[in-house]
Design an enzyme around this catalytic site. Structure first.
Site, short mmCIF file in Angstrom:
data_model
loop_
_atom_site.label_atom_id
_atom_site.label_comp_id
_atom_site.label_asym_id
_atom_site.label_seq_id
_atom_site.Cartn_x
_atom_site.Cartn_y
_atom_site.Cartn_z
N GLU A 36 33.75 -52.49 -7.70
CA GLU A 36 33.79 -52.50 -6.23
C GLU A 36 32.45 -52.01 -5.70
OE1 GLU A 36 35.95 -53.57 -3.64
OE2 GLU A 36 34.06 -53.04 -2.66
N LYS A 54 46.93 -52.75 12.26
CA LYS A 54 48.35 -52.46 12.54
C LYS A 54 48.53 -51.03 13.04
CE LYS A 54 48.26 -55.99 11.83
NZ LYS A 54 47.38 -57.02 11.27
N GLU A 193 45.41 -60.10 18.08
CA GLU A 193 45.84 -58.72 17.80
C GLU A 193 44.88 -57.71 18.42
OE1 GLU A 193 48.26 -59.54 13.61
OE2 GLU A 193 46.51 -58.26 13.55
N VAL A 243 32.24 -71.17 23.67
CA VAL A 243 31.13 -70.28 24.00
C VAL A 243 29.86 -71.02 23.61
CG1 VAL A 243 29.99 -68.12 23.38
CG2 VAL A 243 32.49 -68.19 23.64
N HIS A 327 48.95 -60.78 1.38
CA HIS A 327 50.06 -60.97 0.43
C HIS A 327 49.85 -62.21 -0.43
CE1 HIS A 327 51.02 -62.23 4.56
NE2 HIS A 327 51.57 -63.29 4.03
N HIS A 450 75.65 -55.97 12.73
CA HIS A 450 75.69 -56.12 14.18
C HIS A 450 75.58 -54.73 14.82
CE1 HIS A 450 76.76 -57.51 18.16
NE2 HIS A 450 77.61 -56.49 18.24
P1 FAD Z 1 39.10 -58.49 0.27
O1 FAD Z 1 40.20 -57.67 0.78
O2 FAD Z 1 38.07 -58.97 1.24
O3 FAD Z 1 38.39 -57.62 -0.87
C1 FAD Z 1 37.23 -58.03 -1.50
C2 FAD Z 1 36.52 -56.82 -2.08
O4 FAD Z 1 35.47 -57.27 -2.91
C3 FAD Z 1 35.87 -55.93 -1.01
O5 FAD Z 1 36.26 -54.61 -1.21
C4 FAD Z 1 34.38 -56.12 -1.25
O6 FAD Z 1 33.62 -54.95 -0.96
C5 FAD Z 1 34.33 -56.43 -2.73
N1 FAD Z 1 33.14 -57.18 -3.14
C6 FAD Z 1 32.60 -58.26 -2.53
N2 FAD Z 1 31.52 -58.69 -3.23
C7 FAD Z 1 31.40 -57.86 -4.31
C8 FAD Z 1 30.50 -57.79 -5.38
N3 FAD Z 1 29.51 -58.68 -5.53
N4 FAD Z 1 30.64 -56.81 -6.29
C9 FAD Z 1 31.65 -55.89 -6.16
N5 FAD Z 1 32.53 -55.91 -5.15
C10 FAD Z 1 32.42 -56.89 -4.25
N6 FAD Z 1 46.15 -60.24 6.13
C11 FAD Z 1 47.49 -60.06 6.11
O7 FAD Z 1 48.15 -60.55 5.20
N7 FAD Z 1 48.13 -59.35 7.10
C12 FAD Z 1 47.46 -58.80 8.14
O8 FAD Z 1 48.07 -58.16 9.01
C13 FAD Z 1 46.06 -58.97 8.19
N8 FAD Z 1 45.34 -58.44 9.21
C14 FAD Z 1 43.99 -58.57 9.21
C15 FAD Z 1 43.27 -58.03 10.27
C16 FAD Z 1 41.90 -58.14 10.32
C17 FAD Z 1 41.14 -57.52 11.46
C18 FAD Z 1 41.21 -58.81 9.25
C19 FAD Z 1 39.72 -58.91 9.26
C20 FAD Z 1 41.91 -59.37 8.21
C21 FAD Z 1 43.30 -59.26 8.17
N9 FAD Z 1 44.05 -59.84 7.14
C22 FAD Z 1 45.42 -59.70 7.14
C23 FAD Z 1 43.42 -60.62 6.06
C24 FAD Z 1 43.30 -59.79 4.77
O9 FAD Z 1 42.57 -58.63 5.05
C25 FAD Z 1 42.64 -60.62 3.69
O10 FAD Z 1 43.32 -61.83 3.53
C26 FAD Z 1 42.65 -59.88 2.37
O11 FAD Z 1 42.00 -58.63 2.47
C27 FAD Z 1 41.98 -60.71 1.28
O12 FAD Z 1 42.06 -60.01 0.08
P2 FAD Z 1 41.00 -60.26 -1.09
O13 FAD Z 1 41.42 -59.36 -2.20
O14 FAD Z 1 40.84 -61.69 -1.36
O15 FAD Z 1 39.57 -59.77 -0.50
#
Ligand code: FAD
Length: 476
Positions: A36, A54, A193, A243, A327, A450
């Site tokens: 990470e 949230k 949101e 925009v 999820h 209910h």
């Molecule tokens: P990420 O969570 O993006 O994690 C990727 C990780 O990889 C990061 O920690 C990053 O630092 C690390 N990384 C990147 N490049 C490198 C590298 N080269 N070397 C080492 N580490 C690296 N989804 C929901 O299901 N419900 C919600 O309510 C929801 N709300 C959201 C609200 C907001 C404001 C945002 C922005 C997103 C929301 N999402 C929600 C979407 C959700 O956050 C993402 O779909 C989810 O985090 C994706 O998971 P991931 O594991 O693919 O990647």
């Protein structure tokens, strides 16, 4: 000489995709490292996504309810005021507690956590730049490598967020004062949101949306009603509007917009750009490793086992096609770990729920009415208003409805679209019914407590089943 360590699985990224994959693979007996680059584990979701948004939605909803709804319940409060610093501190605490949970899950599961930015270094090697100066390089070798680096916000052409007047979602989750006028480019779930949070806390909010509806992927009837409810809460919307240009001064932002009718401009103190996200592939060394991307989106192409074009290199989560949801990323992470250890695993992409945590909430799974129509499917639609349920009346949260789409000949549930209180929770029974290839009649005959909000789903199921029976088998 850099040191070399060998693992069964190297996971790059500790978001909901990466940490779930790492923990599961380790529990199944693999030697796993999880790399990470950010200071916190947990990825976008825990740090600047699902969780902080949230927390602020829940806190701001309490504030809004205390101001506008408590009185009719006979609760006298006096003057309600906002302590934004405390609200933000609480948000940070929730985030940090959950980040610690991820850390202890990985430690308990005996995953080696490595801090630094990772890059594919050819073959099965991964190079990690770490240390305070980022100059210390470690090379790891993995039998398998899993890319789970997630996504980051995109901007509009020619508009660069400065983090001051032009911000993105991460900054909108940590403002120190309530904006006077927040302009939001993008009426998708993130834009809606965050608009809700700041409107409830007292900001004037204007949402600019290029499409003819907000929440573009949602059922049209649901999206139209959401627009109506959010407008009633004071959020202004400009649909079919783009925009085109943004100018900032020290205290202001001027946003030029273009709709079919005219060119115009709006002034505010902040512009939030919430127009989508792009996969984090920069600097990952994809080309050298032979990992192909999807034309146009730049996402990583994978097969049904999540393997990329490079043998032994896998990808999941926001990096690959499919809904960018936590999820979904976690389900894929678990599936990869299980497939790599010889267990059967697959994801049913037709039953991934999506939720918008506005008030009322919106939750959806499966086909929308329009999608079913486009597929030429004979359908029945059962729709039941929350106003007809006792529980919604008790809480005076009567806006919205549950809408079920079923196959008109078989009664099989094809989709569920709920706008209303606790939609995020109620959708789970529809997801489960679809996972079991269930019929509306299964839900209709299931005894619901209910008074509950979920009775709206049951009543919608009764109506859908009655429609199927009325049409009879073989009649379209
Ligand atoms: P990420 O969570 O993006 O994690 C990727 C990780 O990889 C990061 O920690 C990053 O630092 C690390 N990384 C990147 N490049 C490198 C590298 N080269 N070397 C080492 N580490 C690296 N989804 C929901 O299901 N419900 C919600 O309510 C929801 N709300 C959201 C609200 C907001 C404001 C945002 C922005 C997103 C929301 N999402 C929600 C979407 C959700 O956050 C993402 O779909 C989810 O985090 C994706 O998971 P991931 O594991 O693919 O990647």
């Amino acid at each position: 000489m850099p040191q070399k360590e060998t693992y069964d699985l190297i996971v790059i990224g500790s978001g909901p995709g990466g940490y779930v994959a790492a923990a599961r693979a380790s529990q199944l007996g693999m030697k796993v490292a999880c790399i990470e680059k950010a200071s916190n584990l947990g990825g976008t979701c825990l740090n600047v996504g699902c969780i902080p948004s949230k927390v602020l939605l829940d806190s701001s909803e309490y504030f809004y309810q205390a101001k506008t709804e408590f009185a009719e319940h006979g609760i006298k409060t006096g003057r309600i005021s906002l302590d934004l610093a405390t609200m933000m501190a609480r948000k940070e605490k929730v985030v940090n507690d959950l980040v610690k949970n991820v850390q202890s899950l990985l430690e308990r599961s005996k995953v080696t956590i490595i801090r630094g930015a990772a890059r594919l270094a050819g073959g099965r090697e991964v190079s990690v730049s770490g240390g305070d100066d980022g100059a210390t390089e470690t090379v790891l070798t993995g039998e398998a490598i899993l890319l789970a680096t997630g996504s980051t916000p995109t901007s509009l052409p020619g508009i660069t967020p400065d983090g001051d007047r032009i911000i993105q979602s991460s900054q909108a989750l940590s403002l120190k004062t309530v904006p006077k006028h927040l302009i939001v480019a993008g009426g998708g779930y993130i834009g809606l949101e965050l608009s809700s949070v700041w409107a409830r806390l007292g900001a004037k909010v204007t949402v600019i949306e290029m499409l003819s509806q907000i929440a573009g992927t949602m059922d049209n009837q649901v999206a139209r009603n959401l627009l109506r409810y959010l407008s009633k809460q004071g959020i202004s919307f400009q649909l079919n509007t783009r925009v085109t240009n943004v100018k900032t001064t020290k205290s202001n932002v001027k946003v030029d917009i273009l709709s079919k009718e005219k060119e115009d401009s709006i002034e505010g103190d902040l512009l939030l750009i919430a127009v989508g996200r792009k996969p984090n592939t920069e600097g990952l060394g994809l080309e050298a490793a032979g990992v192909d991307t999807v034309p146009n989106t730049g996402q990583i192409a994978v097969n049904a086992s999540f393997e990329t074009s490079a043998k032994g290199i896998y990808a999941i989560g926001d990096l690959i096609p499919g809904p960018p949801l936590a999820h979904k990323a976690s389900a894929e992470g678990k599936a990869v770990a299980e497939l790599l250890t010889g267990l059967p695993a697959e994801i049913n992409y037709n039953t991934i729920p999506s939720v918008i945590y506005t008030a009322p909430e919106v939750a959806s799974v499966g086909l929308t009415q329009d999608e079913a129509k486009q597929k030429d499917m004979p359908i029945c639609v059962g729709t039941y208003p929350f106003a007809g349920t006792g529980r919604a009346r008790c809480l005076n949260q009567i806006d919205g409805f549950a809408k079920l789409i079923t196959h008109a000949k078989t009664d099989q549930l094809l989709g569920a679209h709920i706008i209303g209180p606790r939609a995020s929770e109620i959708i789970a029974e529809c997801v489960l019914a679809m996972e079991f290839a269930g019929a509306a009649e299964d839900i209709a005959r299931t005894i619901h407590g209910h008074p509950t909000f979920s009775e709206a789903v049951q009543e919608a199921a009764v109506l859908a089943t009655e429609c199927t029976v009325a049409r009879g088998p073989g009649k379209d």
